[in-house]
Design a protein around this motif. Sequence first.
Motif, PDB file in Angstrom:
ATOM      1  N   GLY A  83       0.810  -1.218   0.000  1.00 23.07           N
ATOM      2  CA  GLY A  83       0.000   0.000   0.000  1.00 23.07           C
ATOM      3  C   GLY A  83       0.838   1.260   0.000  1.00 23.07           C
ATOM      4  N   ILE A  84       1.882   1.250   0.795  1.00 21.26           N
ATOM      5  CA  ILE A  84       2.751   2.423   0.868  1.00 21.26           C
ATOM      6  C   ILE A  84       3.478   2.637  -0.460  1.00 21.26           C
ATOM      7  CG2 ILE A  84       4.862   3.321   1.953  1.00 21.26           C
ATOM      8  CD1 ILE A  84       3.781   2.120   4.586  1.00 21.26           C
ATOM      9  N   MET A  85       3.981   1.568  -1.050  1.00 19.57           N
ATOM     10  CA  MET A  85       4.691   1.707  -2.325  1.00 19.57           C
ATOM     11  C   MET A  85       3.737   2.110  -3.454  1.00 19.57           C
ATOM     12  SD  MET A  85       7.830   1.622  -1.960  1.00 19.57           S
ATOM     13  CE  MET A  85       8.138   1.808  -3.691  1.00 19.57           C
ATOM     14  N   THR A  86       2.497   1.638  -3.398  1.00 23.61           N
ATOM     15  CA  THR A  86       1.515   2.051  -4.404  1.00 23.61           C
ATOM     16  C   THR A  86       1.271   3.544  -4.312  1.00 23.61           C
ATOM     17  OG1 THR A  86       0.442  -0.111  -4.340  1.00 23.61           O
ATOM     18  CG2 THR A  86      -0.842   1.713  -5.241  1.00 23.61           C
ATOM     19  N   GLY A  87       1.002   4.023  -3.115  1.00 25.67           N
ATOM     20  CA  GLY A  87       0.742   5.446  -2.923  1.00 25.67           C
ATOM     21  C   GLY A  87       1.935   6.317  -3.276  1.00 25.67           C
ATOM     22  N   THR A  88       3.110   5.900  -2.842  1.00 23.36           N
ATOM     23  CA  THR A  88       4.326   6.664  -3.131  1.00 23.36           C
ATOM     24  C   THR A  88       4.610   6.686  -4.629  1.00 23.36           C
ATOM     25  OG1 THR A  88       5.200   5.946  -0.999  1.00 23.36           O
ATOM     26  CG2 THR A  88       6.760   6.917  -2.525  1.00 23.36           C
ATOM     27  N   SER A  89       4.437   5.549  -5.287  1.00 19.80           N
ATOM     28  CA  SER A  89       4.683   5.473  -6.727  1.00 19.80           C
ATOM     29  C   SER A  89       3.680   6.313  -7.506  1.00 19.80           C
ATOM     30  CB  SER A  89       4.637   4.019  -7.199  1.00 19.80           C
ATOM     31  OG  SER A  89       5.655   3.275  -6.581  1.00 19.80           O
ATOM     32  N   LEU A  90       2.424   6.293  -7.091  1.00 20.11           N
ATOM     33  CA  LEU A  90       1.419   7.133  -7.758  1.00 20.11           C
ATOM     34  C   LEU A  90       1.743   8.609  -7.588  1.00 20.11           C
ATOM     35  CD1 LEU A  90      -1.924   5.277  -6.952  1.00 20.11           C
ATOM     36  CD2 LEU A  90      -0.898   5.634  -9.208  1.00 20.11           C
ATOM     37  N   PHE A  91       2.145   8.987  -6.379  1.00 16.70           N
ATOM     38  CA  PHE A  91       2.533  10.377  -6.130  1.00 16.70           C
ATOM     39  C   PHE A  91       3.687  10.786  -7.043  1.00 16.70           C
ATOM     40  CE2 PHE A  91       5.553  13.221  -4.030  1.00 16.70           C
ATOM     41  CZ  PHE A  91       4.773  14.371  -3.940  1.00 16.70           C
ATOM     42  N   MET A  92       4.706   9.939  -7.129  1.00 16.45           N
ATOM     43  CA  MET A  92       5.872  10.256  -7.950  1.00 16.45           C
ATOM     44  C   MET A  92       5.508  10.292  -9.436  1.00 16.45           C
ATOM     45  SD  MET A  92       8.330  10.941  -5.920  1.00 16.45           S
ATOM     46  CE  MET A  92       9.762  10.914  -6.979  1.00 16.45           C
ATOM     47  N   PHE A  93       4.600   9.415  -9.866  1.00 14.14           N
ATOM     48  CA  PHE A  93       4.146   9.417 -11.256  1.00 14.14           C
ATOM     49  C   PHE A  93       3.463  10.739 -11.592  1.00 14.14           C
ATOM     50  CE2 PHE A  93       1.167   8.626 -14.674  1.00 14.14           C
ATOM     51  CZ  PHE A  93       1.926   7.906 -15.581  1.00 14.14           C
ATOM     52  N   VAL A  94       2.530  11.157 -10.742  1.00 12.40           N
ATOM     53  CA  VAL A  94       1.811  12.418 -10.979  1.00 12.40           C
ATOM     54  C   VAL A  94       2.790  13.592 -10.944  1.00 12.40           C
ATOM     55  CG1 VAL A  94       0.089  13.986  -9.997  1.00 12.40           C
ATOM     56  CG2 VAL A  94      -0.403  11.540 -10.180  1.00 12.40           C
ATOM     57  N   ARG A  95       3.728  13.556 -10.017  1.00 11.85           N
ATOM     58  CA  ARG A  95       4.734  14.618  -9.909  1.00 11.85           C
ATOM     59  C   ARG A  95       5.557  14.724 -11.197  1.00 11.85           C
ATOM     60  NH1 ARG A  95      10.052  14.214  -8.492  1.00 11.85           N
ATOM     61  NH2 ARG A  95      11.001  16.143  -7.762  1.00 11.85           N
ATOM     62  N   ALA A  96       6.027  13.593 -11.710  1.00  8.38           N
ATOM     63  CA  ALA A  96       6.825  13.615 -12.943  1.00  8.38           C
ATOM     64  C   ALA A  96       5.998  14.108 -14.123  1.00  8.38           C
ATOM     65  CB  ALA A  96       7.395  12.227 -13.226  1.00  8.38           C
ATOM     66  N   ALA A  97       4.741  13.696 -14.192  1.00  2.00           N
ATOM     67  CA  ALA A  97       3.869  14.159 -15.276  1.00  2.00           C
ATOM     68  C   ALA A  97       3.652  15.669 -15.186  1.00  2.00           C
ATOM     69  CB  ALA A  97       2.533  13.422 -15.222  1.00  2.00           C
ATOM     70  N   LEU A  98       3.484  16.179 -13.967  1.00  2.95           N
ATOM     71  CA  LEU A  98       3.298  17.625 -13.799  1.00  2.95           C
ATOM     72  C   LEU A  98       4.574  18.394 -14.128  1.00  2.95           C
ATOM     73  CD1 LEU A  98       1.092  17.749 -10.577  1.00  2.95           C
ATOM     74  CD2 LEU A  98       0.399  18.206 -12.945  1.00  2.95           C
ATOM     75  N   ILE A  99       5.727  17.849 -13.787  1.00  5.84           N
ATOM     76  CA  ILE A  99       6.993  18.490 -14.162  1.00  5.84           C
ATOM     77  C   ILE A  99       7.073  18.605 -15.681  1.00  5.84           C
ATOM     78  CG2 ILE A  99       9.496  18.116 -14.294  1.00  5.84           C
ATOM     79  CD1 ILE A  99       9.325  16.954 -11.446  1.00  5.84           C
ATOM     80  N   TYR A 100       6.743  17.533 -16.370  1.00  7.23           N
ATOM     81  CA  TYR A 100       6.781  17.549 -17.830  1.00  7.23           C
ATOM     82  C   TYR A 100       5.798  18.574 -18.405  1.00  7.23           C
ATOM     83  CZ  TYR A 100       6.434  16.042 -22.656  1.00  7.23           C
ATOM     84  OH  TYR A 100       6.423  16.025 -24.034  1.00  7.23           O
ATOM     85  N   LEU A 101       4.564  18.554 -17.899  1.00 13.85           N
ATOM     86  CA  LEU A 101       3.549  19.477 -18.413  1.00 13.85           C
ATOM     87  C   LEU A 101       3.923  20.927 -18.115  1.00 13.85           C
ATOM     88  CD1 LEU A 101       0.303  17.524 -17.537  1.00 13.85           C
ATOM     89  CD2 LEU A 101       1.327  17.851 -19.791  1.00 13.85           C
ATOM     90  N   TRP A 102       4.486  21.184 -16.947  1.00 17.57           N
ATOM     91  CA  TRP A 102       4.891  22.532 -16.590  1.00 17.57           C
ATOM     92  C   TRP A 102       5.997  23.012 -17.514  1.00 17.57           C
ATOM     93  CZ3 TRP A 102       8.859  24.401 -12.753  1.00 17.57           C
ATOM     94  CH2 TRP A 102       8.713  25.764 -12.525  1.00 17.57           C
ATOM     95  N   GLN A 103       6.956  22.143 -17.817  1.00 21.05           N
ATOM     96  CA  GLN A 103       8.034  22.506 -18.730  1.00 21.05           C
ATOM     97  C   GLN A 103       7.506  22.762 -20.144  1.00 21.05           C
ATOM     98  OE1 GLN A 103      11.209  23.267 -18.033  1.00 21.05           O
ATOM     99  NE2 GLN A 103      10.623  23.002 -15.900  1.00 21.05           N
ATOM    100  N   GLN A 104       6.512  21.984 -20.571  1.00 23.66           N
ATOM    101  CA  GLN A 104       5.913  22.200 -21.888  1.00 23.66           C
ATOM    102  C   GLN A 104       5.226  23.563 -21.941  1.00 23.66           C
ATOM    103  OE1 GLN A 104       7.554  19.916 -23.682  1.00 23.66           O
ATOM    104  NE2 GLN A 104       5.711  19.683 -24.888  1.00 23.66           N
ATOM    105  N   LYS A 105       4.492  23.888 -20.882  1.00 25.99           N
ATOM    106  CA  LYS A 105       3.775  25.166 -20.855  1.00 25.99           C
ATOM    107  C   LYS A 105       4.769  26.320 -20.796  1.00 25.99           C
ATOM    108  CE  LYS A 105       0.363  27.760 -18.316  1.00 25.99           C
ATOM    109  NZ  LYS A 105      -0.362  27.928 -17.087  1.00 25.99           N
ATOM    110  N   LYS A 106       5.844  26.145 -20.046  1.00 31.91           N
ATOM    111  CA  LYS A 106       6.851  27.179 -19.880  1.00 31.91           C
ATOM    112  C   LYS A 106       7.580  27.482 -21.195  1.00 31.91           C
ATOM    113  CE  LYS A 106      10.825  27.319 -17.106  1.00 31.91           C
ATOM    114  NZ  LYS A 106      11.508  26.906 -15.897  1.00 31.91           N
ATOM    115  N   SER A 107       7.737  26.483 -22.044  1.00 37.82           N
ATOM    116  CA  SER A 107       8.482  26.674 -23.298  1.00 37.82           C
ATOM    117  C   SER A 107       7.635  27.302 -24.400  1.00 37.82           C
ATOM    118  CB  SER A 107       9.051  25.349 -23.782  1.00 37.82           C
ATOM    119  OG  SER A 107       7.999  24.491 -24.188  1.00 37.82           O
ATOM    120  N   THR A 108       6.330  27.366 -24.217  1.00 32.10           N
ATOM    121  CA  THR A 108       5.486  27.958 -25.268  1.00 32.10           C
ATOM    122  C   THR A 108       5.227  29.418 -25.022  1.00 32.10           C
ATOM    123  OG1 THR A 108       3.471  27.303 -24.118  1.00 32.10           O
ATOM    124  CG2 THR A 108       4.303  25.842 -25.849  1.00 32.10           C
TER     125      THR A 108
END
Length: 108
Positions: A83-108
């Motif tokens: 359970g802990i690894m599922t939650g932590t992994s989901l958090f990190m997945f969403v975080r990485a996706a947001l980093i990518y999306l933020w960088q995409q928005k920043k470059s436009t």
Amino acid sequence: MAADWLGYGYAALVALGGAIGYINTGSMMSLIAGLVFGVLAAIGSRQISQNPRNVWLSLGTYGTLAVVMGVRFLNSWKVMPAGIMTGTSLFMFVRAALIYLWQQKKST
């Protein structure tokens, strides 16, 4: 972008979890999986630190661990470690996706 310390911490947590699984149960598979995924997460964190748009290895690692540990959690309903690894992994997945999306928005 500065070093991805949260990503490195996650990588250490995954590797440490594999080692603890081996020590507690003697499961060589836990040790191997923990070390492999820990190294992949560390490499992904290094890539994000160098180029915030390079999140693909991290997304794959976090997503795979979220699914695998999520299935284990749903089968056992044990919070530790699945359970802990599922939650932590989901958090990190969403975080990485947001980093990518933020960088995409920043470059436009």
